[in-house]
Design an enzyme around this catalytic site. Structure first.
Site, PDB file in Angstrom:
ATOM      1  N   HIS A  10      28.292  -3.133  20.414  1.00 51.23           N
ATOM      2  CA  HIS A  10      27.999  -3.406  21.827  1.00 51.23           C
ATOM      3  C   HIS A  10      28.574  -2.306  22.723  1.00 51.23           C
ATOM      4  O   HIS A  10      27.853  -1.711  23.539  1.00 51.23           O
ATOM      5  CB  HIS A  10      28.604  -4.770  22.198  1.00 51.23           C
ATOM      6  CG  HIS A  10      28.435  -5.172  23.638  1.00 51.23           C
ATOM      7  ND1 HIS A  10      27.497  -6.100  24.032  1.00 51.23           N
ATOM      8  CD2 HIS A  10      29.081  -4.784  24.775  1.00 51.23           C
ATOM      9  CE1 HIS A  10      27.569  -6.263  25.351  1.00 51.23           C
ATOM     10  NE2 HIS A  10      28.532  -5.485  25.825  1.00 51.23           N
ATOM     11  N   GLU A  11      29.831  -2.012  22.548  1.00 54.40           N
ATOM     12  CA  GLU A  11      30.475  -1.003  23.407  1.00 54.40           C
ATOM     13  C   GLU A  11      29.901   0.390  23.144  1.00 54.40           C
ATOM     14  O   GLU A  11      29.813   1.215  24.050  1.00 54.40           O
ATOM     15  CB  GLU A  11      31.996  -1.017  23.231  1.00 54.40           C
ATOM     16  CG  GLU A  11      32.673  -2.347  23.589  1.00 54.40           C
ATOM     17  CD  GLU A  11      32.343  -2.902  24.974  1.00 54.40           C
ATOM     18  OE1 GLU A  11      32.090  -2.093  25.893  1.00 54.40           O
ATOM     19  OE2 GLU A  11      32.320  -4.141  25.134  1.00 54.40           O
TER      20      GLU A  11
ATOM     21  N   HIS B 279      27.088   0.892  25.502  1.00 58.49           N
ATOM     22  CA  HIS B 279      27.536   1.268  26.854  1.00 58.49           C
ATOM     23  C   HIS B 279      27.932   2.746  26.896  1.00 58.49           C
ATOM     24  O   HIS B 279      27.583   3.474  27.823  1.00 58.49           O
ATOM     25  CB  HIS B 279      28.769   0.442  27.252  1.00 58.49           C
ATOM     26  CG  HIS B 279      28.458  -0.958  27.702  1.00 58.49           C
ATOM     27  ND1 HIS B 279      27.588  -1.233  28.714  1.00 58.49           N
ATOM     28  CD2 HIS B 279      28.945  -2.165  27.285  1.00 58.49           C
ATOM     29  CE1 HIS B 279      27.541  -2.564  28.914  1.00 58.49           C
ATOM     30  NE2 HIS B 279      28.353  -3.141  28.061  1.00 58.49           N
TER      31      HIS B 279
ATOM     32  N   GLU C  16      24.108  -3.320  30.669  1.00 55.43           N
ATOM     33  CA  GLU C  16      24.207  -4.380  29.668  1.00 55.43           C
ATOM     34  C   GLU C  16      22.970  -4.381  28.756  1.00 55.43           C
ATOM     35  O   GLU C  16      23.058  -4.779  27.600  1.00 55.43           O
ATOM     36  CB  GLU C  16      24.402  -5.727  30.360  1.00 55.43           C
ATOM     37  CG  GLU C  16      24.905  -6.849  29.471  1.00 55.43           C
ATOM     38  CD  GLU C  16      26.322  -6.659  28.923  1.00 55.43           C
ATOM     39  OE1 GLU C  16      27.030  -5.709  29.332  1.00 55.43           O
ATOM     40  OE2 GLU C  16      26.721  -7.475  28.066  1.00 55.43           O
TER      41      GLU C  16
HETATM   42 MG    MG Z   1      28.997  -5.283  28.067  1.00 53.23          MG
END
Ligand code: MG
Length: 488
Positions: free
Chosen positions: A258-259, A262, A288
């Site tokens: 997830h990170e 980003h 997101e």
């Molecule tokens: Mg996030």
């Protein structure tokens, strides 16, 4: 030229942002606990320094001149973005900003304490004050339809309450139907959730995985923290954190993925935008969408389970199969805690928060009613009821930070991630690439369509350009229907 002069003046703000980000990252990772107060003091001074540069007569004069003379896409975007960011400083009196800061500083501590004791009444007076200040801020910032619009716009440029209502209206009943259908035949738990794993092995697995995904170690780093986050320090320095628990390795692995999403977005901004207000992610929702794309669309796919299974065996010494990893990564069950929710139930957690925030801002819900309102909405949407405040209304930190209007961006992210998948699959054999661990074409696609533009286009226009359509919740329903068609 106006543009050069303005950017030169802005570079001071850029440098303050750079220092603040580095200090923020440090305070969540390596800072000795005793320095918190001193760090807070230094941060507050930097942030008021930034405000004084942005609102100085010199900067505002340059901005007005640019506004009159803007002649290309870059300059027009510069005007748009500065107008958006300056609004906060120009329309809110310094006393209001200071009072908000003072209130949230105390509220954070009160929230932590209230959560620990599971007693909402300890936090309620602070939240009341925060709601009152937010309503005042909304009036001063201005809006066309609903006061909550003014707060949404701080996180998602141009987003309106009516947009969020439409989004959830399209999602609510089909998703409820899907959830009921899925719960009938889909695994609700998995033994790996209870399986301990070696932390050191997990750290090595995360590094090997980041390597394969295309983590740029020369410009990025990974550490651990209480809650995973990404800190964009500069275009050439993007840092992520992950977390480690004694069991349930999925939590660490998927947080890392997830990170990574980003970080990649920040790192892939076109270098011509460096040091300008246009560098970086355009909004929280689009940001997101990048993390959710990697976490859900890539990380929770069958192809990814095939790809990652040998790593799990090698680094964690856990004997398992791709089939079991897929089942484990995709357990679906109604749960009380948002950050632990699966991709099917997740949006219900956001709907509930949105309805409450909107109610608080328009005055149709009172702070003191919140535990009851929260619990009944939870029951209505997910059929479960928190037994105390800490697993209910007190679970998230956001409101204590004054962040009202933030939550809907999480749902935007999950929806846009599904739209990206649909669009990408028209051009790339996504499944095959994931199975082979060949992530470069996926990264390039995202960079070309989304990342490189930074904040050049407002979120809505970026979506139109990149995906040929604006926010479209039906893509998410289609994604869920397709994935959860038959028992895994
Ligand atoms: Mg996030």
């Amino acid at each position: 030229m106006v543009r050069e002069e303005l950017l030169k003046e802005y570079s001071k703000v850029w440098a303050i942002n750079y220092a603040s980000a580095l200090m923020g990252w440090d305070s969540e990772t390596y800072m000795p606990e005793g320095s918190a107060k001193e760090r807070g003091e230094a941060s507050a001074i930097l942030s008021s320094l930034k405000q004084s540069i942005l609102t100085s007569q010199r900067f505002l004069d340059l901005f007005e001149k640019l506004k009159e003379s803007a002649s290309d896409d870059f300059e027009r975007a510069l005007v748009r973005v500065l107008e958006h960011d300056l609004k906060y400083y120009l329309r809110l009196p310094p006393e209001l900003i200071e009072e908000m800061e003072r209130t949230t500083n105390e509220a954070k501590i009160a929230w932590r304490n209230a959560k620990k004791r599971s007693d909402f009444s300890l936090f309620a007076p602070y939240l009341e004050k925060i709601v009152e200040l937010s309503r005042e801020a909304a009036e001063r910032l201005g809006y066309e339809e609903h006061p909550y619009d003014a707060l949404l716009d701080l996180y998602e440029e141009g987003l309106k309450t009516s947009d969020v209502e439409r989004m959830f209206d399209e999602l609510r009943s089909p998703l409820k139907k899907e959830l009921q259908r899925i719960l009938d035949f889909w695994p609700r738990e998995h033994p790996l959730e209870e399986t301990p794993y070696p932390r050191e092995g997990m750290e090595r697995l995360n590094k090997a995985l980041l390597d394969a995904l295309g983590f740029q170690w020369d410009y990025m780093r990974v550490d651990s923290s209480a809650h995973p986050f990404t800190e964009n320090i500069g275009l050439y320095d993007v840092r992520i954190t992950t977390w480690y628990h004694p069991k349930d390795f999925r939590r660490s692995l998927l947080a890392t993925v997830h990170e990574f999403g980003h970080a990649l977005y920040e790192r892939n901004c076109d270098p011509s935008l460096w040091k300008t207000p246009l560098c970086g992610g355009v909004s929280l929702g689009i940001h997101e969408s990048q993390s959710r794309f990697w976490e859900n669309v890539v990380g929770r796919s069958r192809a990814f389970a095939d790809f990652v299974a040998p790593m799990v065996r090698e680094y964690l010494n856990i004997e398992t199969s791709p089939h079991e990893i897929f089942r484990y990564f995709n357990v679906v069950r109604p749960s009380l805690i948002r950050v632990e929710a699966d991709e099917v139930t997740y949006n219900f957690h956001i709907m509930l928060r949105f309805e409450i925030e909107k109610g608080l801002i328009e005055g149709s819900i009172e702070v003191r009613e919140l535990p009851e309102v929260w619990n009944s909405k939870m029951e209505e949407y997910l059929g479960i009821r928190p037994s105390n405040d800490s697993e209910g209304v007190l679970q998230d930190i956001h409101w204590s930070l004054g962040a009202i209007g933030y939550f809907p961006t999480y749902s935007i992210g999950t929806i846009v991630a599904a739209q990206i998948k649909r669009e990408m699959e028209r051009e790339l054999p996504l499944e095959e690439l994931i199975r082979e661990g060949n992530f470069a074409p996926i990264r390039d696609w995202l960079k070309e369509r989304i990342h490189r533009h930074g904040r050049l286009y407002p979120p809505r226009e970026l979506l139109r350009r990149a995906l040929g359509e604006e926010l479209n919740p039906s893509a998410f329903i289609e994604y869920i229907r397709g994935k959860y068609r038959e028992a895994p």
